[in-house]
Design a protein around this motif. Structure first.
Motif, PDB file in Angstrom:
ATOM      1  N   ALA A 120       0.925  -1.112  -0.131  1.00 43.32           N
ATOM      2  CA  ALA A 120       0.088   0.006   0.005  1.00 43.32           C
ATOM      3  C   ALA A 120       0.866   1.309   0.099  1.00 43.32           C
ATOM      4  O   ALA A 120       0.533   2.381  -0.403  1.00 43.32           O
ATOM      5  N   PRO A 180      -5.276   2.535  -0.546  1.00 43.77           N
ATOM      6  CA  PRO A 180      -5.216   3.663  -0.984  1.00 43.77           C
ATOM      7  C   PRO A 180      -4.499   4.204  -2.083  1.00 43.77           C
ATOM      8  O   PRO A 180      -3.850   3.728  -2.812  1.00 43.77           O
ATOM      9  N   SER A 181      -4.982   5.531  -2.723  1.00 39.47           N
ATOM     10  CA  SER A 181      -4.297   5.810  -3.879  1.00 39.47           C
ATOM     11  C   SER A 181      -3.857   7.349  -3.605  1.00 39.47           C
ATOM     12  O   SER A 181      -4.502   8.286  -2.889  1.00 39.47           O
ATOM     13  N   ALA A 191      -1.094  10.817   1.073  1.00 37.24           N
ATOM     14  CA  ALA A 191      -1.800  11.262   2.213  1.00 37.24           C
ATOM     15  C   ALA A 191      -1.792  12.745   2.719  1.00 37.24           C
ATOM     16  O   ALA A 191      -2.821  13.368   3.074  1.00 37.24           O
ATOM     17  N   GLN A 247      -6.504   1.519   6.451  1.00 36.02           N
ATOM     18  CA  GLN A 247      -6.050   2.550   6.979  1.00 36.02           C
ATOM     19  C   GLN A 247      -7.369   3.738   7.180  1.00 36.02           C
ATOM     20  O   GLN A 247      -8.084   3.921   6.197  1.00 36.02           O
ATOM     21  N   ARG A 277      -7.536   6.860   6.841  1.00 34.40           N
ATOM     22  CA  ARG A 277      -6.735   7.856   6.185  1.00 34.40           C
ATOM     23  C   ARG A 277      -6.849   9.490   6.907  1.00 34.40           C
ATOM     24  O   ARG A 277      -6.169  10.268   6.922  1.00 34.40           O
ATOM     25  N   TRP A 301      -4.288  10.112   9.897  1.00 36.83           N
ATOM     26  CA  TRP A 301      -2.988   9.818   9.135  1.00 36.83           C
ATOM     27  C   TRP A 301      -1.924   9.859  10.218  1.00 36.83           C
ATOM     28  O   TRP A 301      -1.889  11.256  10.768  1.00 36.83           O
TER      29      TRP A 301
END
Length: 296
Positions: free
Chosen positions: A125, A176-177, A180, A215, A217, A220
């Motif tokens: 990730a 995720p993409s 963050a 996660q 996010r 974070w």
């Protein structure tokens, strides 16, 4: 009733087929490494930044033995116990027979050379944000390490988490993409983000997760329970980490805090790895941490 049952069967088959397609392992474009040659000398810094030895060396290995990567370390989680595999260049038990493309698909897409999903205990990730040149350099360096003839041990994961195909659904939901931390960042802050979010994968431990391991996010780096069940991993957002940038750099260099305490646990490996990088990289990480959104 017959028509109803037939209709339900057709819907089940269509839904199952769609699910099978959606959860299939996805690999990198075939031309990702076109024209790219790995540089083993540069790959050494990538190796330490990505923390490969911390999880894949033998437990308690010191000095040059940290470059031997037989695996075998145990990582206990709510989903089972994961055992790090052999990633030495041994062709039978390690990754010596892998191509660069297979290596990249493993660490960036979580897909094995056999086309199976890897568990996100491998931090793909984070590694998915690494640039191809760094991946190629890392691969080149790892081919120079000692080959270790130690067989990898299987993970101790029970039903339903042992259904590998279900990880395709996990990836769809939680992989995720992008970064963050966004916004207008200086060159140093961007470098720090790249190290912290991609290579050093800080968010893998310091960011809380939901019940399925995705996660959170929005929080974070706000800290999380230790997956082993013992204690907590600290909040390192500016809301709690109030050290100056110089103090953060010193901690990532020597392991000593401004309060004259010293690093312990798995974080000691992180500090050892960071200390091997240029000081400008540690300064970049410190600058990045000041840009993270504070979370109480």
């Amino acid at each position: 009733m017959k028509k109803l049952l037939t209709g339900l069967l057709v819907l089940g088959l269509v839904g199952g087929g769609a699910g099978w397609v959606l959860t299939a392992p996805k690999t990198l474009p075939s031309d990702t490494f076109a024209g790219i040659a790995g540089d083993a000398a540069k790959g050494e810094a990538v190796f330490w930044a990505t923390g490969c030895a911390s999880c894949h060396m033998a437990a308690e290995a010191k000095g040059e033995d940290q470059l031997k990567l037989p695996g075998g370390q145990r990582f206990e989680t709510a989903f089972g116990t994961f055992l790090s595999p052999n990633i030495s260049p041994d062709p039978a038990h390690g990754i010596g027979g892998w191509t660069l493309e297979q290596f990249a698909n493993a660490i960036q897409k979580g897909v094995s050379p056999e086309g199976q999903h890897y568990y996100p205990a491998l931090p793909y990730a984070a590694y998915q944000n690494m640039v191809p040149q760094d991946v190629a350099d890392l691969y080149a360096f790892m081919q120079t390490l000692p080959a270790v003839e130690t067989a990898s041990l299987p993970h101790e994961v029970g039903f339903p988490y042992n259904i590998r195909r279900s990880l395709g659904g996990w990836k769809l939901l939680f992989l995720p993409s992008g970064w963050a931390v966004g916004g207008d960042l200086s060159e140093a802050e961007q470098r720090g983000r790249y190290i912290a979010e991609a290579m050093a994968h800080c968010g893998e431990c310091h960011t809380p997760r939901n019940a399925l391991g995705g996660q959170t996010r929005s929080a974070w780096l706000a800290g999380a329970p230790n997956p082993s069940g013992e204690g907590n991993i600290p909040n390192i957002t500016p809301a709690k980490l109030t050290w100056s940038e110089d103090e953060i750099v010193e901690y990532l260099t020597s392991g000593f805090t401004p309060e004259f305490d010293s690093v312990g646990g798995h974080m000691s490996h992180v500090v050892e790895n960071m200390a091997r990088l240029p000081e400008s990289d540690r300064q970049a990480v410190a600058a990045y941490l000041k840009k993270v959104s504070p979370v109480e």
